[in-house]
Design an enzyme around this catalytic site. Structure first.
Site, PDB file in Angstrom:
ATOM      1  N   GLY A  21      14.480   4.057  -1.606  1.00 32.15           N
ATOM      2  CA  GLY A  21      13.129   3.738  -1.136  1.00 32.15           C
ATOM      3  C   GLY A  21      12.250   2.960  -2.094  1.00 32.15           C
ATOM      4  CD  GLN A  48      14.541  -1.920   4.949  1.00 33.42           C
ATOM      5  OE1 GLN A  48      13.484  -1.901   4.321  1.00 33.42           O
ATOM      6  NE2 GLN A  48      14.587  -2.024   6.259  1.00 33.42           N
ATOM      7  CG  ASP A  72      19.064  -0.829   7.539  1.00 31.15           C
ATOM      8  OD1 ASP A  72      18.894   0.275   8.116  1.00 31.15           O
ATOM      9  OD2 ASP A  72      18.446  -1.853   7.862  1.00 31.15           O
ATOM     10  CB  VAL A  73      18.680   4.921   6.485  1.00 34.73           C
ATOM     11  CG1 VAL A  73      18.443   5.119   4.993  1.00 34.73           C
ATOM     12  CG2 VAL A  73      17.393   4.526   7.202  1.00 34.73           C
ATOM     13  CB  ILE A 100      13.470   5.839   3.597  1.00 33.34           C
ATOM     14  CG1 ILE A 100      14.112   5.126   2.405  1.00 33.34           C
ATOM     15  CG2 ILE A 100      13.739   5.106   4.908  1.00 33.34           C
ATOM     16  CD1 ILE A 100      15.626   5.097   2.445  1.00 33.34           C
ATOM     17  CE1 TYR A 164       1.902   7.917   8.548  1.00 35.33           C
ATOM     18  CE2 TYR A 164       2.423  10.077   9.454  1.00 35.33           C
ATOM     19  CZ  TYR A 164       2.675   9.065   8.542  1.00 35.33           C
ATOM     20  OH  TYR A 164       3.699   9.199   7.630  1.00 35.33           O
ATOM     21  CE  LYS A 171       6.532  10.339   6.420  1.00 34.24           C
ATOM     22  NZ  LYS A 171       7.662   9.982   5.531  1.00 34.24           N
ATOM     23  CB  ILE A 200      -0.238   6.298  -2.618  1.00 38.02           C
ATOM     24  CG1 ILE A 200      -0.521   7.709  -3.150  1.00 38.02           C
ATOM     25  CG2 ILE A 200       0.141   5.369  -3.766  1.00 38.02           C
ATOM     26  CD1 ILE A 200       0.686   8.398  -3.764  1.00 38.02           C
ATOM     27  CB  THR A 202       2.942   1.947  -1.231  1.00 40.52           C
ATOM     28  OG1 THR A 202       2.857   2.502   0.096  1.00 40.52           O
ATOM     29  CG2 THR A 202       2.754   3.066  -2.247  1.00 40.52           C
ATOM     30  CB  ALA A 204       4.804   2.325   3.426  1.00 46.63           C
TER      31      ALA A 204
HETATM   32  P1  NAD Z   1       7.157   1.612   0.223  1.00 46.26           P
HETATM   33  O1  NAD Z   1       6.952   0.550   1.239  1.00 46.26           O
HETATM   34  O2  NAD Z   1       7.116   1.217  -1.194  1.00 46.26           O
HETATM   35  O3  NAD Z   1       8.510   2.385   0.501  1.00 46.26           O
HETATM   36  C1  NAD Z   1       9.060   2.545   1.800  1.00 46.26           C
HETATM   37  C2  NAD Z   1      10.538   2.278   1.670  1.00 46.26           C
HETATM   38  O4  NAD Z   1      11.225   2.521   2.896  1.00 46.26           O
HETATM   39  C3  NAD Z   1      10.831   0.811   1.287  1.00 46.26           C
HETATM   40  O5  NAD Z   1      11.563   0.776   0.077  1.00 46.26           O
HETATM   41  C4  NAD Z   1      11.687   0.309   2.442  1.00 46.26           C
HETATM   42  O6  NAD Z   1      12.677  -0.605   2.046  1.00 46.26           O
HETATM   43  C5  NAD Z   1      12.304   1.610   2.920  1.00 46.26           C
HETATM   44  N1  NAD Z   1      12.875   1.523   4.271  1.00 46.26           N
HETATM   45  C6  NAD Z   1      12.238   1.330   5.456  1.00 46.26           C
HETATM   46  N2  NAD Z   1      13.141   1.226   6.447  1.00 46.26           N
HETATM   47  C7  NAD Z   1      14.368   1.373   5.876  1.00 46.26           C
HETATM   48  C8  NAD Z   1      15.696   1.349   6.376  1.00 46.26           C
HETATM   49  N3  NAD Z   1      15.968   1.146   7.677  1.00 46.26           N
HETATM   50  N4  NAD Z   1      16.724   1.533   5.510  1.00 46.26           N
HETATM   51  C9  NAD Z   1      16.482   1.720   4.195  1.00 46.26           C
HETATM   52  N5  NAD Z   1      15.245   1.737   3.652  1.00 46.26           N
HETATM   53  C10 NAD Z   1      14.197   1.561   4.498  1.00 46.26           C
HETATM   54  O7  NAD Z   1       6.032   2.712   0.530  1.00 46.26           O
HETATM   55  P2  NAD Z   1       5.792   4.193  -0.015  1.00 46.26           P
HETATM   56  O8  NAD Z   1       4.401   4.506   0.328  1.00 46.26           O
HETATM   57  O9  NAD Z   1       6.254   4.317  -1.400  1.00 46.26           O
HETATM   58  O10 NAD Z   1       6.719   5.071   0.941  1.00 46.26           O
HETATM   59  C11 NAD Z   1       7.704   5.968   0.496  1.00 46.26           C
HETATM   60  C12 NAD Z   1       7.639   7.281   1.266  1.00 46.26           C
HETATM   61  O11 NAD Z   1       6.411   7.937   0.966  1.00 46.26           O
HETATM   62  C13 NAD Z   1       7.685   7.132   2.781  1.00 46.26           C
HETATM   63  O12 NAD Z   1       8.493   8.161   3.325  1.00 46.26           O
HETATM   64  C14 NAD Z   1       6.254   7.353   3.175  1.00 46.26           C
HETATM   65  O13 NAD Z   1       6.150   7.857   4.492  1.00 46.26           O
HETATM   66  C15 NAD Z   1       5.852   8.391   2.172  1.00 46.26           C
HETATM   67  N6  NAD Z   1       4.411   8.565   1.988  1.00 46.26           N
HETATM   68  C16 NAD Z   1       3.607   7.507   1.699  1.00 46.26           C
HETATM   69  C17 NAD Z   1       2.252   7.697   1.525  1.00 46.26           C
HETATM   70  C18 NAD Z   1       1.314   6.531   1.230  1.00 46.26           C
HETATM   71  O14 NAD Z   1       0.121   6.656   1.501  1.00 46.26           O
HETATM   72  N7  NAD Z   1       1.792   5.445   0.662  1.00 46.26           N
HETATM   73  C19 NAD Z   1       1.706   8.988   1.653  1.00 46.26           C
HETATM   74  C20 NAD Z   1       2.559  10.061   1.946  1.00 46.26           C
HETATM   75  C21 NAD Z   1       3.907   9.837   2.118  1.00 46.26           C
HETATM   76  O1  0WE Z   2       4.148   7.081   5.931  1.00 49.89           O
HETATM   77  C1  0WE Z   2       3.298   6.224   5.762  1.00 49.89           C
HETATM   78  C2  0WE Z   2       3.516   4.811   6.275  1.00 49.89           C
HETATM   79  C3  0WE Z   2       4.896   4.572   6.777  1.00 49.89           C
HETATM   80  C4  0WE Z   2       5.048   3.301   7.560  1.00 49.89           C
HETATM   81  C5  0WE Z   2       4.351   2.134   7.279  1.00 49.89           C
HETATM   82  C6  0WE Z   2       4.557   0.997   8.040  1.00 49.89           C
HETATM   83  C7  0WE Z   2       3.772  -0.259   7.832  1.00 49.89           C
HETATM   84  C8  0WE Z   2       4.530  -1.494   8.307  1.00 49.89           C
HETATM   85  C9  0WE Z   2       5.933   3.316   8.608  1.00 49.89           C
HETATM   86  N1  0WE Z   2       6.147   2.211   9.362  1.00 49.89           N
HETATM   87  C10 0WE Z   2       5.488   1.061   9.081  1.00 49.89           C
HETATM   88  N2  0WE Z   2       5.733  -0.027   9.879  1.00 49.89           N
HETATM   89  C11 0WE Z   2       5.250  -1.270   9.595  1.00 49.89           C
HETATM   90  O2  0WE Z   2       5.445  -2.209  10.376  1.00 49.89           O
HETATM   91  N3  0WE Z   2       2.114   6.561   5.137  1.00 49.89           N
HETATM   92  C12 0WE Z   2       1.872   7.953   4.846  1.00 49.89           C
HETATM   93  C13 0WE Z   2       1.038   5.602   4.822  1.00 49.89           C
HETATM   94  C14 0WE Z   2       0.109   5.562   5.986  1.00 49.89           C
HETATM   95  O3  0WE Z   2       0.401   4.816   7.067  1.00 49.89           O
HETATM   96  C15 0WE Z   2      -0.613   5.031   8.002  1.00 49.89           C
HETATM   97  C16 0WE Z   2      -1.535   5.940   7.471  1.00 49.89           C
HETATM   98  C17 0WE Z   2      -1.073   6.280   6.174  1.00 49.89           C
HETATM   99  C18 0WE Z   2      -1.704   7.229   5.221  1.00 49.89           C
HETATM  100  C19 0WE Z   2      -0.761   4.525   9.287  1.00 49.89           C
HETATM  101  C20 0WE Z   2      -1.879   4.891  10.033  1.00 49.89           C
HETATM  102  C21 0WE Z   2      -2.796   5.794   9.516  1.00 49.89           C
HETATM  103  C22 0WE Z   2      -2.649   6.319   8.232  1.00 49.89           C
END
Ligand code: NAD
Ligand code: 0WE
Length: 277
Positions: A21, A48, A72-73, A100, A164, A171, A200, A202, A204
């Protein structure tokens, strides 16, 4: 965050694990990787697709890691090749980091009931929840007894967070999977936990509707009056993946400044965040 210092130590000395990830330096998985590496862990990474190799390779190299696997998962062949490479290179592993998640952009806006399609639902749960079960099973096959696995989750599993949507459902499935995996692997002393991080900045979290408001609201309404620091998430990961975490399994541990525990925010902070005097 990028320049923050991880004190060195030996909590992970002699342990090897896979980090799934990392997309770039802002990824939560990268903060975790640096923390683990600073404590002596040896790491392998998945990325990925070809496009992300350019970002992930220099990061991996910067901490002396040379095992990089395209994965890719949703693609069984790349899952097979990733875990067989680990078995060939290392034989055994000690931990797994799963960070991921993905849902189609059209699934993450507006009305949940109106906008959630069968395909959108399936794909979000496949990539964001089933992938932990799948990677966890494969990891367990080559994991030493006493190993540990973590995944990353978000409060949207427990409460409604606007937009969300189906990710919240995914989740919830991920957290329930964590508990069932913990029960199955418990007899081998393999622990399985989830970290529920606050928002946070990022990749995503970029481009989410009302993102600015969400960060402001989380800061105002959390007990610590601040947004979540990825260093805190990395610290929790170190605890859960090292022997500090002994006896902790099946848990969803919140690292969100206390946001999840607040019923009503402090009046003054909320007014300030909303711009009311
Ligand atoms: P990020 O975009 O840096 O990481 C998301 C990762 O998912 C990327 O590396 C992407 O390549 C990978 N991914 C998506 N689809 C995939 C697939 N089909 N195969 C393999 N990899 C795939 O963002 P992040 O915020 O670091 O997210 C990491 C985790 O943290 C996620 O599970 C996200 O839901 C969780 N999270 C994020 C936040 C936030 O606010 N950023 C808060 C709570 C939880
Ligand atoms: O888990 C996440 C985000 C995960 C995510 C993000 C994207 C953006 C791009 C999953 N799928 C996608 N698809 C895309 O096309 N978080 C915890 C961060 C996050 O995402 C939100 C949040 C928060 C917090 C989306 C709506 C509302 C709050």
């Amino acid at each position: 965050m990028a320049d923050q210092h991880f004190p060195t130590g030996t909590l992970m000395a002699g342990k090897r694990g896979l980090v799934m990830g990392v997309a770039n330096k802002n990824s939560i998985a990268w903060a975790i990787a640096r923390q683990l590496s600073s404590q002596g862990a040896e790491l392998a990474f998945t990325y990925q697709g070809e496009a992300l190799l350019r970002r992930v390779k220099p990061l991996a190299e910067s901490i002396g890691s040379s095992i990089l696997c395209e994965c890719d998962v949703t693609n069984d062949e790349t899952m097979d090749s990733t875990f067989s490479k680990l078995e060939t290179e290392w034989g055994k592993i000690d931990f797994l980091v799963h960070a991921i998640a993905f849902a189609g952009k059209d699934q993450l806006a507006g009305s949940f009931i109106e906008n959630t399609t069968r395909e959108g639902f399936k794909s979000a749960l496949d990539i964001s929840a089933y992938s932990f079960v799948d990677a966890g099973r494969r990891a367990a096959e080559i994991m030493n007894d006493g190993g540990s696995m973590i995944t990353l989750t978000y409060l949207g599993s427990e409460r409604v967070i606007p937009n969300y949507n189906v990710m919240g459902v995914a989740k919830a499935a991920l957290e329930a999977s964590t508990r069932y995996m913990a029960a199955d692997l418990g007899p081998r002393q393999i622990r399985v936990n989830a970290i529920s991080a606050g928002p946070i900045k990022t990749l995503a979290a970029a481009g989410i509707g009302s993102g600015r408001h969400m960060f402001r609201f989380n800061k105002a309404a959390s007990s610590l009056q601040d947004n979540t620091d990825p260093m805190g998430v990395a610290g929790a990961a170190l605890y859960l993946l090292s022997d500090l975490g002994l006896s902790c399994t099946g848990e969803t541990h919140h690292v969100d400044g206390g946001f999840h525990s607040v019923g009503m925010p402090q009046e003054l902070a909320l007014k300030e965040s909303l711009g009311i005097s």
